[in-house]
Motif scaffolding. Sequence first.
Motif, PDB file in Angstrom:
ATOM      1  N   ARG A 293       0.820  -1.212   0.000  1.00  0.00           N
ATOM      2  CA  ARG A 293       0.000   0.000   0.000  1.00  0.00           C
ATOM      3  C   ARG A 293       0.856   1.265   0.000  1.00  0.00           C
ATOM      4  NH1 ARG A 293      -0.737  -3.433   3.864  1.00  0.00           N
ATOM      5  NH2 ARG A 293      -2.665  -4.639   4.091  1.00  0.00           N
ATOM      6  N   PRO A 294       0.303   2.365  -0.499  1.00  0.00           N
ATOM      7  CA  PRO A 294       0.945   3.656  -0.254  1.00  0.00           C
ATOM      8  C   PRO A 294       1.053   3.908   1.248  1.00  0.00           C
ATOM      9  CG  PRO A 294      -0.799   3.860  -1.895  1.00  0.00           C
ATOM     10  CD  PRO A 294      -0.937   2.500  -1.296  1.00  0.00           C
ATOM     11  N   GLY A 295       2.209   4.321   1.676  1.00  0.00           N
ATOM     12  CA  GLY A 295       2.432   4.552   3.100  1.00  0.00           C
ATOM     13  C   GLY A 295       3.066   3.386   3.825  1.00  0.00           C
ATOM     14  N   ASP A 296       3.050   2.188   3.229  1.00  0.00           N
ATOM     15  CA  ASP A 296       3.751   1.060   3.836  1.00  0.00           C
ATOM     16  C   ASP A 296       5.245   1.347   3.888  1.00  0.00           C
ATOM     17  OD1 ASP A 296       1.425  -0.337   4.144  1.00  0.00           O
ATOM     18  OD2 ASP A 296       1.849  -1.864   2.636  1.00  0.00           O
ATOM     19  N   ILE A 297       5.907   0.712   4.823  1.00  0.00           N
ATOM     20  CA  ILE A 297       7.365   0.804   4.916  1.00  0.00           C
ATOM     21  C   ILE A 297       7.927  -0.596   4.724  1.00  0.00           C
ATOM     22  CG2 ILE A 297       9.351   1.379   6.363  1.00  0.00           C
ATOM     23  CD1 ILE A 297       7.602   3.488   7.717  1.00  0.00           C
ATOM     24  N   LEU A 298       8.735  -0.745   3.691  1.00  0.00           N
ATOM     25  CA  LEU A 298       9.330  -2.037   3.355  1.00  0.00           C
ATOM     26  C   LEU A 298      10.785  -2.067   3.797  1.00  0.00           C
ATOM     27  CD1 LEU A 298       7.995  -2.552  -0.300  1.00  0.00           C
ATOM     28  CD2 LEU A 298       6.874  -3.123   1.863  1.00  0.00           C
ATOM     29  N   ARG A 299      11.217  -3.219   4.222  1.00  0.00           N
ATOM     30  CA  ARG A 299      12.621  -3.427   4.552  1.00  0.00           C
ATOM     31  C   ARG A 299      13.296  -4.073   3.347  1.00  0.00           C
ATOM     32  NH1 ARG A 299      15.646  -1.135   8.292  1.00  0.00           N
ATOM     33  NH2 ARG A 299      13.863  -1.358   9.715  1.00  0.00           N
ATOM     34  N   SER A 300      14.354  -3.484   2.857  1.00  0.00           N
ATOM     35  CA  SER A 300      15.053  -3.998   1.688  1.00  0.00           C
ATOM     36  C   SER A 300      16.065  -5.067   2.087  1.00  0.00           C
ATOM     37  CB  SER A 300      15.783  -2.860   0.973  1.00  0.00           C
ATOM     38  OG  SER A 300      16.841  -2.372   1.792  1.00  0.00           O
ATOM     39  N   ARG A 301      16.578  -5.793   1.107  1.00  0.00           N
ATOM     40  CA  ARG A 301      17.610  -6.789   1.378  1.00  0.00           C
ATOM     41  C   ARG A 301      18.842  -6.131   1.992  1.00  0.00           C
ATOM     42  NH1 ARG A 301      19.090 -12.033  -0.531  1.00  0.00           N
ATOM     43  NH2 ARG A 301      21.361 -12.356  -0.507  1.00  0.00           N
ATOM     44  N   LYS A 302      19.128  -4.901   1.595  1.00  0.00           N
ATOM     45  CA  LYS A 302      20.287  -4.196   2.130  1.00  0.00           C
ATOM     46  C   LYS A 302      20.084  -3.776   3.577  1.00  0.00           C
ATOM     47  CE  LYS A 302      23.454  -0.391   1.091  1.00  0.00           C
ATOM     48  NZ  LYS A 302      23.823   0.692   0.154  1.00  0.00           N
ATOM     49  N   GLY A 303      18.826  -3.722   4.017  1.00  0.00           N
ATOM     50  CA  GLY A 303      18.517  -3.281   5.371  1.00  0.00           C
ATOM     51  C   GLY A 303      17.949  -1.882   5.433  1.00  0.00           C
ATOM     52  N   LEU A 304      18.029  -1.131   4.336  1.00  0.00           N
ATOM     53  CA  LEU A 304      17.417   0.191   4.298  1.00  0.00           C
ATOM     54  C   LEU A 304      15.902   0.060   4.287  1.00  0.00           C
ATOM     55  CD1 LEU A 304      19.645   1.990   1.615  1.00  0.00           C
ATOM     56  CD2 LEU A 304      19.714   2.307   4.092  1.00  0.00           C
ATOM     57  N   SER A 305      15.226   0.953   4.998  1.00  0.00           N
ATOM     58  CA  SER A 305      13.761   0.966   4.992  1.00  0.00           C
ATOM     59  C   SER A 305      13.278   1.944   3.930  1.00  0.00           C
ATOM     60  CB  SER A 305      13.223   1.361   6.366  1.00  0.00           C
ATOM     61  OG  SER A 305      13.703   2.635   6.748  1.00  0.00           O
ATOM     62  N   VAL A 306      12.198   1.554   3.253  1.00  0.00           N
ATOM     63  CA  VAL A 306      11.677   2.342   2.137  1.00  0.00           C
ATOM     64  C   VAL A 306      10.203   2.620   2.362  1.00  0.00           C
ATOM     65  CG1 VAL A 306      11.305   2.451  -0.352  1.00  0.00           C
ATOM     66  CG2 VAL A 306      13.344   1.285   0.553  1.00  0.00           C
ATOM     67  N   GLU A 307       9.857   3.892   2.446  1.00  0.00           N
ATOM     68  CA  GLU A 307       8.451   4.287   2.519  1.00  0.00           C
ATOM     69  C   GLU A 307       7.872   4.295   1.110  1.00  0.00           C
ATOM     70  OE1 GLU A 307       5.542   7.931   4.071  1.00  0.00           O
ATOM     71  OE2 GLU A 307       7.711   8.254   3.867  1.00  0.00           O
ATOM     72  N   ILE A 308       6.705   3.709   0.965  1.00  0.00           N
ATOM     73  CA  ILE A 308       6.064   3.637  -0.347  1.00  0.00           C
ATOM     74  C   ILE A 308       5.241   4.896  -0.576  1.00  0.00           C
ATOM     75  CG2 ILE A 308       4.525   2.321  -1.846  1.00  0.00           C
ATOM     76  CD1 ILE A 308       7.236   0.996  -1.113  1.00  0.00           C
ATOM     77  N   GLY A 309       5.774   5.763  -1.427  1.00  0.00           N
ATOM     78  CA  GLY A 309       5.028   6.958  -1.806  1.00  0.00           C
ATOM     79  C   GLY A 309       4.037   6.672  -2.916  1.00  0.00           C
ATOM     80  N   ASN A 310       4.336   5.645  -3.735  1.00  0.00           N
ATOM     81  CA  ASN A 310       3.451   5.296  -4.844  1.00  0.00           C
ATOM     82  C   ASN A 310       3.722   3.844  -5.229  1.00  0.00           C
ATOM     83  OD1 ASN A 310       2.324   5.024  -7.581  1.00  0.00           O
ATOM     84  ND2 ASN A 310       2.078   7.244  -7.509  1.00  0.00           N
ATOM     85  N   THR A 311       2.684   3.035  -5.279  1.00  0.00           N
ATOM     86  CA  THR A 311       2.866   1.622  -5.617  1.00  0.00           C
ATOM     87  C   THR A 311       3.190   1.415  -7.090  1.00  0.00           C
ATOM     88  OG1 THR A 311       0.497   1.268  -6.030  1.00  0.00           O
ATOM     89  CG2 THR A 311       1.296   0.906  -3.777  1.00  0.00           C
ATOM     90  N   ASP A 312       3.042   2.461  -7.900  1.00  0.00           N
ATOM     91  CA  ASP A 312       3.380   2.358  -9.310  1.00  0.00           C
ATOM     92  C   ASP A 312       4.864   2.631  -9.558  1.00  0.00           C
ATOM     93  OD1 ASP A 312       2.834   1.844 -11.965  1.00  0.00           O
ATOM     94  OD2 ASP A 312       2.261   3.919 -12.420  1.00  0.00           O
ATOM     95  N   ALA A 313       5.611   2.929  -8.515  1.00  0.00           N
ATOM     96  CA  ALA A 313       7.070   3.062  -8.626  1.00  0.00           C
ATOM     97  C   ALA A 313       7.704   1.786  -8.086  1.00  0.00           C
ATOM     98  CB  ALA A 313       7.555   4.291  -7.876  1.00  0.00           C
TER      99      ALA A 313
END
Length: 467
Positions: A293-313
């Motif tokens: 979802r927009p607004g979710d925060i994903l954890r990447s394999r590298k360990g950096l966290s990524v906020e989802i501003g747009n699911t189309d990106a």
Amino acid sequence: MTDFSASLQPDRGQSAVSIALVDKAGFDGWLRLQPPRTRAAVAAQRFKGEANALAILPGAGPEDWSVVAGVADVQSLGAWCLAKAAGQLPEGSYRLESGDPGAAALGWLLAHYSFDRYRSSETASAPRTLLSRDAARIGETVQIASAVGQVRDLVNTPAADMGPAQLQAEVEALARDFGTKAAITSGKMLAEQFPMVHAVGRAADPARAPRMIELVWGRPEHPRVAIIGKGVCFDSGGLDIKPSSGMRLMKKDMGGAAHAIALARLVMAARLPVRLHLLVPAVENAIAADAFRPGDILRSRKGLSVEIGNTDAEGRLILADALTRAVEETPELIIDFATLTGAARVALGPDLPALFSNDDTLAAALLAAGSAVDDPLWQLPLWSGYDELLKSDVADLNNAPEGGFAGAVTAALFLRRFVPETVQWVHLDTFAWRPAAKPGRPRGGEALGLRAAWRLLSQRLPAQRPG
């Protein structure tokens, strides 16, 4: 897949129709040297030496005839200068009146491409065979044409028949052809090891579940090169759903994967002295109850966290995990292909892939390679001043900056966060589609940047071959 081998053959003196080449600057001088019957035929067909024009010339006997073809420059034959002629001439064998086709042989071959998988009858015509005295070059030219044809076929195939499982099958077939195996990470292991790939693809039907596809080939002591391709087999936009007009061509959103697979085959077929690591994160960006979802925060394999501003990106998310995996093996060079941003198309149009690199010398070499083989690229800047646009209030970075400024640049900057400065890296934001036909280049899926990358690698890793 189109078989190009019959359309380019060694010249052993066999019977063939002669093709004279003339450009507009030399047309008048050429015409003065022709017999009256030739001048009359040229006038009747209104041929004046323009590029891509041709005329049929009568010979001395009733069955004798030859061809004159217009090219932009008779001293420098480009890849596409014989493509129009190859598409117009009747079945038969042909040779140039003087010289060898060289680079123009590729366009001749690709004029024979057709995508007939869904037609009730094939539309391809019988081959027109071009003869070449450069026998050593024939095999490579056919291989390159086949690689371009593979990209076109994969991209042209609709998403219903080209999902993550089919991309996996393509890589597995490649592995079998060259005596290695593909490694597939899916399910729970994918969620643990490649969390952003899993998040993007988890809403798809189980039959189209996300996966990371990897292949390693070559001797361990050889320079390690990673080739990565974005494999979004269909992009609905996710919960930030695309309008219907934006979704129409999204079967081509795996075009980066198609380029990567085709380039890997070229490397392996030529037996370049390289330790190749092919990575294809394969997903469908679908919509379901468990879509990210927009607004979710994903954890990447590298360990950096990524906020989802747009699911189309989503493409940059799966590439980030793939880049991280590639970096773990300490490659000397990473090349990634992706149909990543509409911003690159707004800036450069459909024919020019945007090139980004953390090494200007590498970028210059790739630009020169593209120019040499009529596969042009254009470098855009990794402008560090825009790094601040990736800031998030709640995570390490945001996948889709607000405002829409410099969209291709900020996408590349996002990817750069996952590549250390010590690793040479080039990112090609390619369209993988031709909206209007040109000689040898039909409307549809297209390889844009593939031949440039192959030229770079074949120059960088020349001559010696694994035993």
